[in-house]
Design a protein around this motif. Sequence first.
Motif, PDB file in Angstrom:
ATOM      1  N   ALA A  55       0.838  -1.206   0.000  1.00 25.07           N
ATOM      2  CA  ALA A  55       0.000   0.000   0.000  1.00 25.07           C
ATOM      3  C   ALA A  55       0.872   1.255   0.000  1.00 25.07           C
ATOM      4  O   ALA A  55       0.571   2.232  -0.697  1.00 25.07           O
ATOM      5  CB  ALA A  55      -0.932  -0.007   1.206  1.00 25.07           C
ATOM      6  N   ASP A  56       1.986   1.221   0.774  1.00 24.65           N
ATOM      7  CA  ASP A  56       2.892   2.370   0.818  1.00 24.65           C
ATOM      8  C   ASP A  56       3.549   2.615  -0.540  1.00 24.65           C
ATOM      9  O   ASP A  56       3.685   3.761  -0.979  1.00 24.65           O
ATOM     10  CB  ASP A  56       3.980   2.139   1.877  1.00 24.65           C
ATOM     11  CG  ASP A  56       3.430   2.209   3.293  1.00 24.65           C
ATOM     12  OD1 ASP A  56       2.312   2.718   3.472  1.00 24.65           O
ATOM     13  OD2 ASP A  56       4.132   1.745   4.216  1.00 24.65           O
ATOM     14  N   ILE A  57       3.964   1.532  -1.209  1.00 27.13           N
ATOM     15  CA  ILE A  57       4.593   1.667  -2.532  1.00 27.13           C
ATOM     16  C   ILE A  57       3.587   2.214  -3.533  1.00 27.13           C
ATOM     17  O   ILE A  57       3.902   3.102  -4.334  1.00 27.13           O
ATOM     18  CB  ILE A  57       5.143   0.310  -3.007  1.00 27.13           C
ATOM     19  CG1 ILE A  57       6.330  -0.110  -2.134  1.00 27.13           C
ATOM     20  CG2 ILE A  57       5.567   0.380  -4.474  1.00 27.13           C
ATOM     21  CD1 ILE A  57       6.862  -1.500  -2.435  1.00 27.13           C
ATOM     22  N   ALA A  58       2.351   1.690  -3.474  1.00 24.68           N
ATOM     23  CA  ALA A  58       1.308   2.171  -4.390  1.00 24.68           C
ATOM     24  C   ALA A  58       1.039   3.653  -4.166  1.00 24.68           C
ATOM     25  O   ALA A  58       0.913   4.425  -5.125  1.00 24.68           O
ATOM     26  CB  ALA A  58       0.025   1.353  -4.186  1.00 24.68           C
ATOM     27  N   ALA A  59       0.971   4.062  -2.900  1.00 25.68           N
ATOM     28  CA  ALA A  59       0.718   5.469  -2.592  1.00 25.68           C
ATOM     29  C   ALA A  59       1.862   6.344  -3.092  1.00 25.68           C
ATOM     30  O   ALA A  59       1.635   7.426  -3.648  1.00 25.68           O
ATOM     31  CB  ALA A  59       0.532   5.645  -1.086  1.00 25.68           C
ATOM     32  N   PHE A  60       3.103   5.887  -2.896  1.00 25.93           N
ATOM     33  CA  PHE A  60       4.252   6.660  -3.368  1.00 25.93           C
ATOM     34  C   PHE A  60       4.230   6.798  -4.887  1.00 25.93           C
ATOM     35  O   PHE A  60       4.486   7.889  -5.424  1.00 25.93           O
ATOM     36  CB  PHE A  60       5.561   6.002  -2.938  1.00 25.93           C
ATOM     37  CG  PHE A  60       6.762   6.619  -3.592  1.00 25.93           C
ATOM     38  CD1 PHE A  60       7.264   7.834  -3.153  1.00 25.93           C
ATOM     39  CD2 PHE A  60       7.358   6.008  -4.685  1.00 25.93           C
ATOM     40  CE1 PHE A  60       8.356   8.428  -3.786  1.00 25.93           C
ATOM     41  CE2 PHE A  60       8.443   6.580  -5.317  1.00 25.93           C
ATOM     42  CZ  PHE A  60       8.947   7.800  -4.864  1.00 25.93           C
ATOM     43  N   CYS A  61       3.930   5.698  -5.602  1.00 20.32           N
ATOM     44  CA  CYS A  61       3.884   5.747  -7.068  1.00 20.32           C
ATOM     45  C   CYS A  61       2.817   6.727  -7.554  1.00 20.32           C
ATOM     46  O   CYS A  61       3.023   7.452  -8.538  1.00 20.32           O
ATOM     47  CB  CYS A  61       3.624   4.354  -7.636  1.00 20.32           C
ATOM     48  SG  CYS A  61       5.016   3.211  -7.467  1.00 20.32           S
ATOM     49  N   ASP A  62       1.684   6.752  -6.852  1.00 19.32           N
ATOM     50  CA  ASP A  62       0.627   7.691  -7.216  1.00 19.32           C
ATOM     51  C   ASP A  62       1.091   9.135  -7.028  1.00 19.32           C
ATOM     52  O   ASP A  62       0.842  10.000  -7.878  1.00 19.32           O
ATOM     53  CB  ASP A  62      -0.625   7.431  -6.373  1.00 19.32           C
ATOM     54  CG  ASP A  62      -1.333   6.139  -6.766  1.00 19.32           C
ATOM     55  OD1 ASP A  62      -1.142   5.699  -7.912  1.00 19.32           O
ATOM     56  OD2 ASP A  62      -2.049   5.575  -5.919  1.00 19.32           O
ATOM     57  N   VAL A  63       1.769   9.400  -5.911  1.00 22.99           N
ATOM     58  CA  VAL A  63       2.271  10.751  -5.645  1.00 22.99           C
ATOM     59  C   VAL A  63       3.312  11.140  -6.684  1.00 22.99           C
ATOM     60  O   VAL A  63       3.319  12.260  -7.208  1.00 22.99           O
ATOM     61  CB  VAL A  63       2.880  10.839  -4.227  1.00 22.99           C
ATOM     62  CG1 VAL A  63       3.602  12.171  -4.042  1.00 22.99           C
ATOM     63  CG2 VAL A  63       1.792  10.676  -3.179  1.00 22.99           C
ATOM     64  N   SER A  64       4.201  10.188  -7.011  1.00 24.01           N
ATOM     65  CA  SER A  64       5.240  10.466  -8.004  1.00 24.01           C
ATOM     66  C   SER A  64       4.631  10.762  -9.372  1.00 24.01           C
ATOM     67  O   SER A  64       5.062  11.684 -10.074  1.00 24.01           O
ATOM     68  CB  SER A  64       6.188   9.265  -8.105  1.00 24.01           C
ATOM     69  OG  SER A  64       7.229   9.514  -9.036  1.00 24.01           O
ATOM     70  N   ALA A  65       3.607   9.984  -9.745  1.00 23.89           N
ATOM     71  CA  ALA A  65       2.959  10.192 -11.043  1.00 23.89           C
ATOM     72  C   ALA A  65       2.240  11.533 -11.093  1.00 23.89           C
ATOM     73  O   ALA A  65       2.209  12.206 -12.134  1.00 23.89           O
ATOM     74  CB  ALA A  65       1.977   9.056 -11.320  1.00 23.89           C
ATOM     75  N   GLU A  66       1.678  11.954  -9.947  1.00 21.11           N
ATOM     76  CA  GLU A  66       0.960  13.222  -9.887  1.00 21.11           C
ATOM     77  C   GLU A  66       1.884  14.413 -10.158  1.00 21.11           C
ATOM     78  O   GLU A  66       1.427  15.473 -10.589  1.00 21.11           O
ATOM     79  CB  GLU A  66       0.293  13.387  -8.522  1.00 21.11           C
ATOM     80  CG  GLU A  66      -0.937  12.504  -8.332  1.00 21.11           C
ATOM     81  CD  GLU A  66      -1.482  12.577  -6.916  1.00 21.11           C
ATOM     82  OE1 GLU A  66      -0.950  13.391  -6.130  1.00 21.11           O
ATOM     83  OE2 GLU A  66      -2.428  11.829  -6.603  1.00 21.11           O
TER      84      GLU A  66
END
Length: 202
Positions: A55-66
């Motif tokens: 979940a933490d990795i997914a959240a980080f990837c979303d923030v990075s993509a944003e």
Amino acid sequence: MTTETKYRQDSFGRLVPEDAIKDIDKLRDDTVREIVAQGLRLQEQMKAWKHQVLADIAAFCDVSAEQYGVKWGGKKGNIALVSFDGKYKVLLAVSDALAFDERLQVAKSLIDECIHEWAQNSSTEIKVLVEHAFQTDKQGNINTGRIFGLMRVKIDHPKWRQAMEALKDSIQVTATSQYLRLYERVGDSEKYQQIALDIAGV
């Protein structure tokens, strides 16, 4: 005042009075049960930790993509995240489980026809490679690596190309798994060593 008789179930499912069980057998039973209970609790903790990490990795990837005005699409995998000092690395890899449908046998028939047509002109190596590729294990499964090795053989023959096309079309993805691995840099070198999270590797 009578005390209630206590029982333990043996490996045959029979209830045996504790008074009839040797002390060393009871101690062994208690020891095994306590170790397994601790292991099961640890397993649940590891499951919860893994879910949280994903979940933490997914959240980080979303923030990075944003940061680039886009949304992350699809399942997150084959991602390497490295700490700022380069000491630690987190690797999330995706692996597909592959199977072959009925077209695998179609490809085998076409390849057999090729070898029969070539007869004496076909090299022994190709015959051995083909037989090796289509061998199954005790569960009847085909080794995908051997099939891919066969597909890398370049033979300019229409029936062979047709067989390779059938092989390619026969490949089916049956499941996708995510693997999480943690690494630590070895000293000042460029090498990373995996941090063991399994009991055997600790």
